[in-house]
Design an enzyme around this catalytic site. Structure first.
Site, PDB file in Angstrom:
ATOM      1  CB  SER A   1     -53.896   1.410 -47.738  1.00 31.78           C
ATOM      2  OG  SER A   1     -52.496   1.245 -47.618  1.00 31.78           O
ATOM      3  CB  ILE A   2     -50.562   2.678 -51.324  1.00 33.96           C
ATOM      4  CG1 ILE A   2     -50.457   3.529 -50.052  1.00 33.96           C
ATOM      5  CG2 ILE A   2     -49.744   3.312 -52.437  1.00 33.96           C
ATOM      6  CD1 ILE A   2     -49.054   3.723 -49.554  1.00 33.96           C
ATOM      7  CB  ALA A   3     -50.721   0.201 -55.286  1.00 34.35           C
TER       8      ALA A   3
ATOM      9  CG  ASP B   1     -45.348  -5.526 -44.374  1.00 33.81           C
ATOM     10  OD1 ASP B   1     -45.755  -5.907 -43.262  1.00 33.81           O
ATOM     11  OD2 ASP B   1     -46.095  -5.074 -45.252  1.00 33.81           O
TER      12      ASP B   1
END
Length: 507
Positions: free
Chosen positions: A136-138, A290
């Site tokens: 989602s970010i990178a 995570d």
């Protein structure tokens, strides 16, 4: 600005959840009180036609989240670590959001890297691949450094992602504040603090220098851990929007068949995942939060390799001791001691009955002991524990929730390799070693030595500090100014009226 203009963003969110059929499921997973359910339906149902359609092949909640974009996907990923908020079943479903975003174009990635590193990409890398992973970010590319030939992984931020996240996070705050205004029962889950935790997490991930620092810290902590490795950061080719790491060769943890074909000892690897996680959390107070299959590899020599350091957990030394005592208490079935630890730490209000709490904890622990390992579930135990602690007025502890949720994840990863893995038996030696090293006579002497050292540093200031503390105690307490509940409701109604009028005008 967290004002009524966010009503439109919430309407779009509600409309999308209604159109995809996710609204009812989400409200049930959250066990939302009546006022929140009514507000959600008001924001969603009348404007259902404005909602995004999403991918019809996905389950409703995932369909709605992915349709709404990167900020919602990232929030969904974070909520997968909060079963206390969304429930265990929904938390497990949200875990698949790791790979929900398609990559962006190569020319955009190359331009971003050249801007960030201040040099043409061909001067830095001898080759540069298409994206090998996207989130989602990178997204991540595989490359070789031109000057040394070293193989590296290059992570680059999505263009415009910071502004997009800032707008959506602003709407999340507004929604959390409205939930707190509308429902006193929802305040135990601290929705505003949940959003604050989300904002802090994303803030760190939007600056890849912070993730690089996390990776470097984790590497430093674990470099002497036999059987566990972390790729080193290539600092000279890292910046705010670009991070370069050593390339890690290995088999993805999710490819069980490939691991078997490579001759790896799967039960041993499954146990190692749990033990390394607990060892890092208790020994260092800094752990990978995570640890799903996509962020783990197995090297050809059998070593575990950790990847993606955007979500790291950190707990102080006192909390580590509390958590270790809670774990060992459950392992030894000493429920009275587990109850006392909760009271001593202030997790449960002092006006509750410690004996009643111990009895309730027995109902949590006993069903898991004496059973076949395949029937023991950390997720089920934590779900029951959340119910018990809520009944006794324990407020949500974000740092413990992240730790406990990661335990559920690593248990799942371990079970994927060894279905008979018993997480309690695997965890016992790690926790007992920590207890021996940190709660025995040696630990007491170490704590006393630190206390003396601290007092010696503040020695000359102690008289003044004591005097100031006494003066503050003697002074009459100031009455805190409480914001009006109706002020927030008024803004909510005003914003809704403005949006409704706008929709009517456009129609």
């Amino acid at each position: 600005m967290r004002g009524p203009h966010n009503i439109w963003r919430l309407i779009r969110t509600g409309a999308t959840f209604e159109r995809t059929g996710a609204m009812k499921i989400a409200l049930e997973a959250l066990d939302a009180p009546a006022p929140v359910r009514i507000a959600a339906r008001v924001l969603g149902w009348p404007f259902k036609w404005l909602g995004l359609k999403g991918d019809v092949t996905q389950p409703p909640v995932l369909r709605a989240i992915t349709a709404l974009g990167p900020a919602y996907i990232k929030f969904g990923q974070l909520m997968s670590t909060r079963p206390d908020v969304v429930g265990t079943e929904m938390a497990n479903e949200l875990r698949v959001l790791q790979d929900a975003v398609p990559p962006f174009a190569m020319d955009i990635a190359r331009a971003e890297i050249e801007t960030a590193l201040g040099a043409p990409i061909d001067d830095i890398f001898s080759d540069f691949s298409e994206p090998v992973a996207a989130a989602s970010i990178a997204q991540v590319h595989r490359a070789h450094l031109r000057d040394t030939g070293q193989e590296v992984a290059v992570k680059v931020l999505r263009p415009g992602i910071e502004r997009a996240f800032a707008k959506d996070t602003d709407a999340f705050y507004f929604a959390a504040q409205m939930i707190e205004l509308l429902s006193s029962s929802a305040r135990r889950l601290r929705p505003t603090q949940v959003i604050q935790h989300f904002a802090d997490t994303v803030k760190g991930e939007l600056d890849l220098r912070m993730e690089a620092s996390a990776a470097d810290q984790f590497y430093t902590n674990t470099q002497n851990d036999k059987g566990f490795s972390v790729p080193r950061v290539v600092w000279q080719h890292s910046a705010r929007s670009v991070m370069t790491l050593e390339w890690a060769n290995g088999t993805n943890m999710g490819d069980v068949e490939a691991l078997q074909n490579a001759g790896h000892n799967l039960p041993q690897i499954g146990a190692s995942i749990v033990q390394f996680f607990l060892g890092h959390a208790l020994r260092d107070g800094y752990f990978h939060a995570d640890m799903h299959q996509g962020n783990l590899k197995v090297a050809p020599n059998g070593d575990l390799i950790a990847l993606d350091f955007g979500i790291m957990g950190q707990i102080d030394e006192y909390t580590r001791r509390v958590y270790a005592e809670i774990l060992i208490g459950f392992i030894r079935k000493d429920y009275r001691r587990v109850a006392e630890v909760h009271f001593e730490a202030g997790y449960v209000p002092a006006n509750q009955d410690v004996d009643a709490f111990a009895l309730a904890l027995r109902s949590v622990g006993e069903p898991i002991f004496g059973q076949d390992a395949t029937k023991i579930s950390m997720a089920r135990l934590l779900a029951h524990l959340f119910d018990v602690t809520e009944r006794f007025g324990m407020e949500t502890r974000t740092e413990l929730i992240l730790l406990q949720r990661t335990m559920v994840v690593v248990e799942g990863v371990g079970r994927s390799l060894d279905p008979t893995l018993n997480i309690w038996e695997v965890a016992k030696p790690v926790v007992e070693k920590y207890i021996t090293d940190n709660l025995g006579p040696k630990a007491l002497l170490r704590d006393l030595r630190r206390t003396v050292q601290t007092l010696s540093r503040f020695g000359p200031q102690l008289p003044q500090l004591v005097e100031n503390a006494l003066l503050r105690t003697a002074a009459p307490p100031e009455e805190p100014k409480r914001p009006s509940k109706w002020r927030g409701v008024a803004w909510f109604i005003l914003g809704g009226a403005v949006v409704a009028a706008t929709m009517t005008y456009l129609a």
